[in-house]
Design a protein around this motif. Sequence first.
Motif, PDB file in Angstrom:
ATOM      1  N   THR A 151       0.812  -1.220   0.000  1.00 43.48           N
ATOM      2  CA  THR A 151       0.000   0.000   0.000  1.00 43.48           C
ATOM      3  C   THR A 151       0.847   1.272   0.000  1.00 43.48           C
ATOM      4  O   THR A 151       0.366   2.321  -0.445  1.00 43.48           O
ATOM      5  N   PHE A 192      -0.288   3.490  -7.760  1.00 42.28           N
ATOM      6  CA  PHE A 192      -1.339   3.396  -6.756  1.00 42.28           C
ATOM      7  C   PHE A 192      -2.573   4.210  -7.146  1.00 42.28           C
ATOM      8  O   PHE A 192      -3.608   4.116  -6.488  1.00 42.28           O
ATOM      9  N   THR A 193      -2.468   5.032  -8.183  1.00 43.13           N
ATOM     10  CA  THR A 193      -3.584   5.906  -8.571  1.00 43.13           C
ATOM     11  C   THR A 193      -4.135   5.586  -9.954  1.00 43.13           C
ATOM     12  O   THR A 193      -4.888   6.377 -10.521  1.00 43.13           O
ATOM     13  N   THR A 194      -3.764   4.425 -10.518  1.00 39.33           N
ATOM     14  CA  THR A 194      -4.182   4.116 -11.885  1.00 39.33           C
ATOM     15  C   THR A 194      -4.979   2.804 -11.997  1.00 39.33           C
ATOM     16  O   THR A 194      -5.156   2.290 -13.092  1.00 39.33           O
ATOM     17  N   GLY A 195      -5.425   2.283 -10.870  1.00 38.55           N
ATOM     18  CA  GLY A 195      -6.223   1.053 -10.923  1.00 38.55           C
ATOM     19  C   GLY A 195      -7.549   1.284 -11.624  1.00 38.55           C
ATOM     20  O   GLY A 195      -8.037   2.416 -11.724  1.00 38.55           O
ATOM     21  N   ASN A 197     -10.586   0.785 -10.766  1.00 39.50           N
ATOM     22  CA  ASN A 197     -11.678   1.301  -9.928  1.00 39.50           C
ATOM     23  C   ASN A 197     -11.255   2.510  -9.099  1.00 39.50           C
ATOM     24  O   ASN A 197     -11.958   2.887  -8.156  1.00 39.50           O
ATOM     25  N   TYR A 198     -10.122   3.101  -9.454  1.00 42.17           N
ATOM     26  CA  TYR A 198      -9.609   4.210  -8.638  1.00 42.17           C
ATOM     27  C   TYR A 198     -10.475   5.460  -8.819  1.00 42.17           C
ATOM     28  O   TYR A 198     -10.855   5.821  -9.933  1.00 42.17           O
ATOM     29  N   GLN A 199     -10.762   6.114  -7.696  1.00 41.98           N
ATOM     30  CA  GLN A 199     -11.522   7.356  -7.704  1.00 41.98           C
ATOM     31  C   GLN A 199     -10.628   8.510  -7.246  1.00 41.98           C
ATOM     32  O   GLN A 199      -9.740   8.319  -6.419  1.00 41.98           O
ATOM     33  N   ASP A 200     -10.872   9.700  -7.795  1.00 45.86           N
ATOM     34  CA  ASP A 200     -10.068  10.874  -7.447  1.00 45.86           C
ATOM     35  C   ASP A 200     -10.004  11.060  -5.931  1.00 45.86           C
ATOM     36  O   ASP A 200     -11.030  11.016  -5.246  1.00 45.86           O
ATOM     37  N   GLN A 202      -8.667   9.126  -3.707  1.00 48.22           N
ATOM     38  CA  GLN A 202      -8.747   7.914  -2.892  1.00 48.22           C
ATOM     39  C   GLN A 202      -7.429   7.584  -2.201  1.00 48.22           C
ATOM     40  O   GLN A 202      -7.425   7.039  -1.095  1.00 48.22           O
ATOM     41  N   TYR A 203      -6.301   7.896  -2.838  1.00 49.32           N
ATOM     42  CA  TYR A 203      -4.980   7.580  -2.291  1.00 49.32           C
ATOM     43  C   TYR A 203      -4.302   8.875  -1.859  1.00 49.32           C
ATOM     44  O   TYR A 203      -3.776   9.621  -2.671  1.00 49.32           O
ATOM     45  N   ARG A 208      -6.778  10.672  -9.946  1.00 52.25           N
ATOM     46  CA  ARG A 208      -6.489   9.502 -10.784  1.00 52.25           C
ATOM     47  C   ARG A 208      -5.357   9.793 -11.765  1.00 52.25           C
ATOM     48  O   ARG A 208      -5.357  10.803 -12.483  1.00 52.25           O
TER      49      ARG A 208
END
Length: 299
Positions: A151, A192-195, A197-200, A202-203, A208
């Motif tokens: 993570t 970590f920001t390009t999955g 289901n990633y939402q703006d 989120q990390y 994104r």
Amino acid sequence: MGRFLLVALSFVITVTVQAQQEMQKDSVPPNGWDTEGNIQLLFNQSAFNAEWTGGGTSSIAGNLTVNYEVNYRKDNFTWRNTILGNYGLTKVKTDEFPRKTSDRLDLNSIAGLEIQESGFYYSFFLNFRTQFDKGYRFSESPEGETIRTETTHFLSPAYLQAGPGIMYKKNENFVINFAPATSRFIFVDDRFTTGPNYQDGQYFGVDRGKTMRFEFGSSLNILANFELLENVIMNNSINFYQNYLDKPGNIDIDYLMDLEMDINEYLSANLLFQAIYDDNAVAAFQIREVFGVGINYGF
């Protein structure tokens, strides 16, 4: 709840410092460069044989702390630089993987120009914070095997803050700095920001596909160190940050208490307590505590 704790922590720090002021040294350091450092290694260990009926699991843990200061003074100008590194692991016999108990790399620099011998300074500060090693979320497979999901890691996240302000410095052990125009950058690894289901946001608040988030706000930093008892030193640092650009009502808090108990020149006991609130990471308080007896070396 967050605002209440903010006020409560400020009150505790203020009252504690006032109660200990007569114990602090007010001497002015000489001009020139001054360096000071400390290395501390703490151990915790427990062991049980197969016949032990009281229950328990064998484990071993270690925590390494490096604290180093490089300071400069020239008449009414001061420049303080600190490096704090802290890393700890624990291994339980029944666990396949060791787990981190602490992981922090913190670089601080603050320069101040005193205003007419008042104890107040025009200041400029810079803070950089990240971690040394990978962080994992642990789960269990249907077959009962431990699964590690990465993570975080070195420089993801990383925080860089800087800004001008006003500093009050009673002595080297009691410093308050307020910076009303602080820029903060949050750096992350874009994987970590390009999955899918990633939402703006989120990390750590990063959008994104991005690797950085910019914030602009105010910061308040308090340093309060004092002697509780003979050979028992309590070091407190608490940092508040408010982002003007997004949810200004949410105050980020980072409180660190380091209680040092010297046994002799080389042996000491140490208690670390840290509380962090940052809703970009998680909308709740993050708490950690580490206690141990270990080897201490000053330089």
